[in-house]
Design an enzyme around this catalytic site. Structure first.
Site, PDB file in Angstrom:
ATOM      1  N   CYS A  18       0.940   8.274  -3.410  1.00  0.00           N
ATOM      2  CA  CYS A  18       0.798   7.198  -4.093  1.00  0.00           C
ATOM      3  C   CYS A  18      -0.485   6.996  -4.896  1.00  0.00           C
ATOM      4  CB  CYS A  18       1.083   6.619  -3.080  1.00  0.00           C
ATOM      5  SG  CYS A  18      -0.878   6.568  -2.128  1.00  0.00           S
ATOM      6  N   HIS A  80      -8.774   6.460   3.762  1.00  0.00           N
ATOM      7  CA  HIS A  80      -9.186   5.600   5.678  1.00  0.00           C
ATOM      8  C   HIS A  80      -9.810   4.379   5.362  1.00  0.00           C
ATOM      9  CE1 HIS A  80      -6.423   9.654   6.154  1.00  0.00           C
ATOM     10  NE2 HIS A  80      -6.147   9.106   6.063  1.00  0.00           N
ATOM     11  N   HIS A 130      -6.106   5.251  15.081  1.00  0.00           N
ATOM     12  CA  HIS A 130      -6.715   5.102  13.296  1.00  0.00           C
ATOM     13  C   HIS A 130      -7.401   5.142  13.038  1.00  0.00           C
ATOM     14  CE1 HIS A 130      -5.261   5.332   9.095  1.00  0.00           C
ATOM     15  NE2 HIS A 130      -3.550   6.199  10.160  1.00  0.00           N
ATOM     16  N   GLU A 132      -7.654   4.291   9.722  1.00  0.00           N
ATOM     17  CA  GLU A 132      -8.025   3.269   8.826  1.00  0.00           C
ATOM     18  C   GLU A 132      -8.531   1.680   9.689  1.00  0.00           C
ATOM     19  OE1 GLU A 132      -5.117   0.227   6.386  1.00  0.00           O
ATOM     20  OE2 GLU A 132      -5.052   2.566   6.259  1.00  0.00           O
ATOM     21  N   CYS A 200       0.921  -1.102   2.055  1.00  0.00           N
ATOM     22  CA  CYS A 200       0.731  -0.543   1.199  1.00  0.00           C
ATOM     23  C   CYS A 200       2.034  -0.702   0.897  1.00  0.00           C
ATOM     24  CB  CYS A 200      -0.143   1.474   1.396  1.00  0.00           C
ATOM     25  SG  CYS A 200       0.609   2.290   0.203  1.00  0.00           S
ATOM     26  N   SER A 228       0.151  11.785  10.297  1.00  0.00           N
ATOM     27  CA  SER A 228       0.129  10.855   9.450  1.00  0.00           C
ATOM     28  C   SER A 228       1.129   9.470   9.904  1.00  0.00           C
ATOM     29  CB  SER A 228       0.902  11.338   7.561  1.00  0.00           C
ATOM     30  OG  SER A 228       1.683  10.482   7.262  1.00  0.00           O
ATOM     31  N   SER A 229       0.554   8.006   9.951  1.00  0.00           N
ATOM     32  CA  SER A 229       0.787   7.151  10.207  1.00  0.00           C
ATOM     33  C   SER A 229       1.997   6.432   9.202  1.00  0.00           C
ATOM     34  CB  SER A 229       0.635   6.095  10.337  1.00  0.00           C
ATOM     35  OG  SER A 229       1.258   4.478  10.834  1.00  0.00           O
ATOM     36  N   ASN A 230       2.371   6.706   8.039  1.00  0.00           N
ATOM     37  CA  ASN A 230       3.374   6.541   7.083  1.00  0.00           C
ATOM     38  C   ASN A 230       4.659   7.458   7.372  1.00  0.00           C
ATOM     39  OD1 ASN A 230       3.833   7.829   4.417  1.00  0.00           O
ATOM     40  ND2 ASN A 230       1.482   8.419   4.850  1.00  0.00           N
ATOM     41  N   SER A 273       1.545  10.371   1.053  1.00  0.00           N
ATOM     42  CA  SER A 273      -0.024  11.718   0.762  1.00  0.00           C
ATOM     43  C   SER A 273       0.686  13.191   1.158  1.00  0.00           C
ATOM     44  CB  SER A 273      -0.695  11.653   2.153  1.00  0.00           C
ATOM     45  OG  SER A 273      -0.055  12.047   3.757  1.00  0.00           O
TER      46      SER A 273
END
EC number: 1.17.7.4
Length: 335
Positions: A18, A80, A130, A132, A200, A228-230, A273
């Protein structure tokens, strides 16, 4: 003549980096080119093993604490984001800094500051620990309460139910976030929503594509790292969308061939990512096992780009040397 095996791959689009990740990775590469190694990076620049290893080979050094960075060095803050206290630590350590925080995360930080200045209680929806979330919470620690899913709502207390707003971590599941918001609104009817969507766009687009493929694919393979959370959310979304199984892998060689037994349609997607080369390797793995037909599942077009951190336009090595010289009372070399 090629005989069809009846096996196929549904490939989610968009894929690859992204805009925020692309900006952060390029920022590390540019810093190494301009200033030479080492460039210190506080925390993984993005949550992907392959990316981190590749940058380490080029001269990046990843650290968890600002105190690990030697005085007079250059340190970059990851995509982040970090709390204001980290900027203070860098200044105290005589470090030149590059802020590679994703602009979408910066937007959430600014919202937190603005609502805190107006004395709102801020309910931050996100996962405890996390990076972020830690950075956002650090912008207004006296005003922010973390809400880690719908199960946390019952214990949330606020000072004034008429002055409450919710914000969120940018990489969450859209559906789970809205479930949490609905529960919060039931408890606090005057709850205010952020002026624009916090999650996002790339996270939302990838989740939408997985929802479409989950209705057809018996198996979904998500390429991404476990921190990776997403990427983790994509596994959850795939299962909720109807996939019989969904697995998260960093690399193609982590795929267990037994997963493919009795599977005619495999869905393939990747976190925001993840470089495209890792997805291509998964497609190659599947192709050698009879999954040669690839159909694109396209949820959205992504044309957003972000400019590189402004600090890359300055001579940061000279700035770092001047910071040290200022403390020691010496003259930086070359002057």
């Amino acid at each position: 003549m090629t005989v069809s095996t009846g096996r196929r791959v549904l490939l989610a689009a968009p894929r690859g980096y992204c805009a925020g990740v692309d900006r952060a990775v390029i920022a590390v590469e540019k810093a190494l080119e301009q200033y030479g190694a080492p460039i210190y990076v506080r925390h993984e620049i993005v949550h992907n093993k392959y990316v981190v290893r590749t940058l380490e080979k080029k001269g990046a050094i990843f650290v968890e604490r600002t105190a690990e960075v030697p005085e007079g060095s250059i340190v970059m803050f990851s995509a982040h984001g970090v709390a204001p206290v980290v900027h203070d630590e860098a200044a105290a350590g005589r470090l030149a800094t590059i802020d590679a925080t994703c602009p979408l995360v910066t937007k959430v930080h600014k919202e937190a500051v603005r609502f805190a200045d107006d004395d709102f209680d801020i309910l931050l929806i996100g996962h405890e620990g996390h990076e972020e979330v830690i950075g956002t919470a650090g912008e207004a620690p006296d005003h922010i309460t973390l809400v880690d899913g719908p199960g946390d709502v019952a214990k949330v207390e606020v000072r004034d139910p008429s002055k409450v707003v919710w914000l969120s971590q940018t990489t969450l599941s859209v559906d789970e976030t809205m479930e949490t918001v609905d529960a919060l609104k039931e408890k606090f009817p005057q709850l205010i929503s952020p002026p624009s969507d916090d999650i996002c766009y790339a996270t939302q687009n990838r989740q939408l594509a997985v929802k479409q493929m989950g209705e057809q694919a018996e198996l979904v393979i998500v390429v991404g790292s476990r921190n990776s959370s997403n990427s983790v959310r994509l596994v959850e979304v795939a299962k909720l969308a109807g996939a019989r199984e969904a697995y998260l892998v960093d690399f193609a060689d982590e795929i267990d061939e037994s997963w493919l037994e009795g599977v005619s349609t495999v869905g393939v997607t990747s976190g925001a990512s993840v470089p495209e080369i890792l997805v291509e390797q998964v497609l190659e793995y599947l192709s050698t096992r009879g999954y040669e037909d690839v159909e694109l599942v396209k949820a959205a077009e992504e044309s957003i780009t972000f400019s590189l951190p402004k600090e890359l336009r300055r001579d940061l090595r000279a700035e770092a040397a001047a910071l040290v010289a200022d403390r020691t009372g010496t003259t930086p070399s070359g002057e």
